[in-house]
Design a protein around this motif. Structure first.
Motif, short mmCIF file in Angstrom:
data_model
loop_
_atom_site.label_atom_id
_atom_site.label_comp_id
_atom_site.label_asym_id
_atom_site.label_seq_id
_atom_site.Cartn_x
_atom_site.Cartn_y
_atom_site.Cartn_z
N CYS A 192 47.83 17.29 -58.85
CA CYS A 192 47.22 16.74 -57.63
C CYS A 192 47.09 15.23 -57.78
CB CYS A 192 45.85 17.37 -57.41
SG CYS A 192 44.97 16.61 -56.04
N SER A 193 47.53 14.51 -56.74
CA SER A 193 47.49 13.05 -56.80
C SER A 193 46.06 12.53 -56.66
CB SER A 193 48.39 12.46 -55.71
OG SER A 193 48.03 13.01 -54.47
N ASP A 194 45.14 13.37 -56.20
CA ASP A 194 43.75 12.92 -56.04
C ASP A 194 42.86 13.38 -57.19
OD1 ASP A 194 44.48 11.68 -53.75
OD2 ASP A 194 43.66 13.17 -52.39
N GLU B 279 47.81 15.69 -52.26
CA GLU B 279 49.20 16.12 -52.34
C GLU B 279 49.62 16.34 -53.80
OE1 GLU B 279 52.08 14.90 -49.35
OE2 GLU B 279 50.68 13.28 -48.89
N LEU B 280 50.48 17.34 -54.01
CA LEU B 280 50.93 17.65 -55.37
C LEU B 280 52.24 16.93 -55.67
CD1 LEU B 280 50.26 21.51 -55.45
CD2 LEU B 280 48.75 19.64 -56.17
N LEU C 125 45.23 26.95 -45.15
CA LEU C 125 46.08 25.90 -44.55
C LEU C 125 46.66 25.01 -45.65
CD1 LEU C 125 43.93 25.01 -41.43
CD2 LEU C 125 46.29 25.86 -41.37
N ARG C 126 45.83 24.67 -46.64
CA ARG C 126 46.32 23.85 -47.76
C ARG C 126 47.41 24.58 -48.53
NH1 ARG C 126 40.35 22.10 -50.01
NH2 ARG C 126 39.84 20.68 -48.30
N LEU C 127 47.23 25.88 -48.70
CA LEU C 127 48.24 26.66 -49.43
C LEU C 127 49.62 26.50 -48.78
CD1 LEU C 127 49.01 28.85 -51.52
CD2 LEU C 127 48.20 30.56 -49.90
N PHE C 128 49.63 26.32 -47.45
CA PHE C 128 50.91 26.15 -46.75
C PHE C 128 51.27 24.68 -46.54
CE2 PHE C 128 49.97 30.52 -46.08
CZ PHE C 128 51.23 31.10 -46.17
N GLY C 129 50.55 23.80 -47.20
CA GLY C 129 50.92 22.39 -47.20
C GLY C 129 50.31 21.56 -46.08
#
Ligand SMILES: [Zn+2]
Length: 257
Positions: free
Chosen positions: A221-223, A193-194, A111-115
Motif C-alpha cells: 500500500c502506497s499509504d 493504491e497498491l 468497493l476497495r476490493l474491486f479497486g
C-alpha cells in the motif's frame, strides 16, 4: 393553501408514500417554496433527482413552485433518455469516487476490493461527510435520507439493499461499473493504491519467512505500507471476486432479456 401537481418517475417512487407512487398527485403548499424544498418535503433527496420539468420546461432546483404547476421529476437513469434537456448538475463526476457513511464499512471494504476509491471512517460525522464529499468530489453513499438532503451534498446515492454483498452489486450496476473492476489494486484497510514491490525493497518483518522463500509476488500500500501477497487470504478474495463477476454477468443478461 395553494396546490400543484407532481409525478415522480422510476426508482424515485421508492421514497414516496404508497398512495403517491406511479401516479399524478396534488401537492398543497404555502408561499413559493423552491423545488428542492418541495421535493424533499415529499421525502425524495435532491441527490437522487437529475431532471425536473415544470409545465414541460426543464428547470433548476431553485425554481419557485407556483399554484397550478405540473411538475415531473426524473432520476438519473431515466434522464439518459432526455439528453436535450438541461441537467441539474453541469457535469457528472468522471471517475467515480465514493464517500461512505459510518454504517457502510463493509460496503467500503468491498468497493476497495474491486479497486474503487472508497473513503470511509467509522468516526466521521454527518457534518464532516457533507464537507468532505463536495470538496473531494466524491459521491456520498448512505442509507440515511437526511444526509442526502443536506444542501452541500451535490452527488449522492441512497443505497437500497441492506446486505453488503447486494449493496455492492447495486452500486456497481447503478453507476455502470461492471466494466471498470480492478480487483486487488487498492488497500482494504486504508483505501491507498497498491504498487508492486520487490522483496529487497520491503522490511523483512512485514512478510512471513515462507512467503519470502517462495518468492511470491508482493504488493504494498502506497499509504499505510501494508504488504499483500498471494496467500490463502487473497485466494479467498479471488473466489469472492469471481462470484461478484458471475452475478454481474447474470444481471446484464437479465437487463438484455
Ligand atoms: Zn493501506
Amino acid at each position: 393553501m395553494r396546490q400543484s401537481e407532481f409525478r415522480f418517475y422510476a426508482e424515485l417512487n421508492d421514497f414516496l408514500a404508497k398512495s403517491r407512487r406511479q401516479v399524478d398527485f396534488a401537492y398543497p403548499f404555502r408561499g413559493t417554496p423552491s423545488l428542492k424544498d418541495a421535493i424533499e418535503a415529499l421525502g425524495v433527496p435532491h441527490t437522487e433527482v437529475e431532471v425536473i420539468l415544470v409545465n414541460g420546461v426543464s428547470v433548476a432546483f431553485d425554481h419557485r413552485l407556483h399554484a397550478g404547476d405540473r411538475v415531473s421529476v426524473y432520476p438519473v437513469f431515466e434522464a439518459l433518455d432526455v439528453t436535450p434537456l438541461v441537467r441539474l448538475r453541469p457535469q457528472p463526476l468522471r471517475q467515480p469516487r465514493f464517500l461512505l457513511d459510518v454504517h457502510l464499512g463493509r460496503l467500503a471494504h468491498r468497493l476497495r476490493l474491486f479497486g474503487f476509491d472508497a473513503a470511509y471512517r467509522n468516526d466521521w460525522s454527518d457534518a464532516q461527510l457533507a464537507e468532505i464529499g463536495p470538496r473531494e468530489r466524491r459521491i456520498v453513499l448512505t442509507r440515511d435520507r437526511g444526509l442526502l438532503m443536506r444542501r452541500a451534498i451535490t452527488h449522492g446515492y441512497y443505497v437500497r439493499a441492506t446486505r453488503p454483498d447486494l449493496q455492492l452489486l447495486e452500486v456497481l450496476r447503478r453507476f455502470d461499473l461492471g466494466g471498470s473492476l480492478r480487483p486487488l489494486t487498492r488497500c482494504l484497510d486504508c483505501n491507498g493504491e497498491l504498487c508492486t514491490v520487490t522483496p529487497e525493497h520491503i522490511d523483512p518483518a512485514s512478510v512471513p519467512p515462507d512467503v519470502e522463500a517462495r518468492q511470491l509476488p508482493l504488493v504494498r500500500c502506497s499509504d499505510c505500507r501494508r504488504v499483500y501477497w498471494e496467500g490463502s487470504h487473497v485466494l479467498r478474495l479471488r473466489s469472492v471476486i469471481a462470484e461478484v463477476e458471475r452475478q454481474l454477468q447474470v444481471a446484464r443478461q437479465e437487463d438484455l432479456a
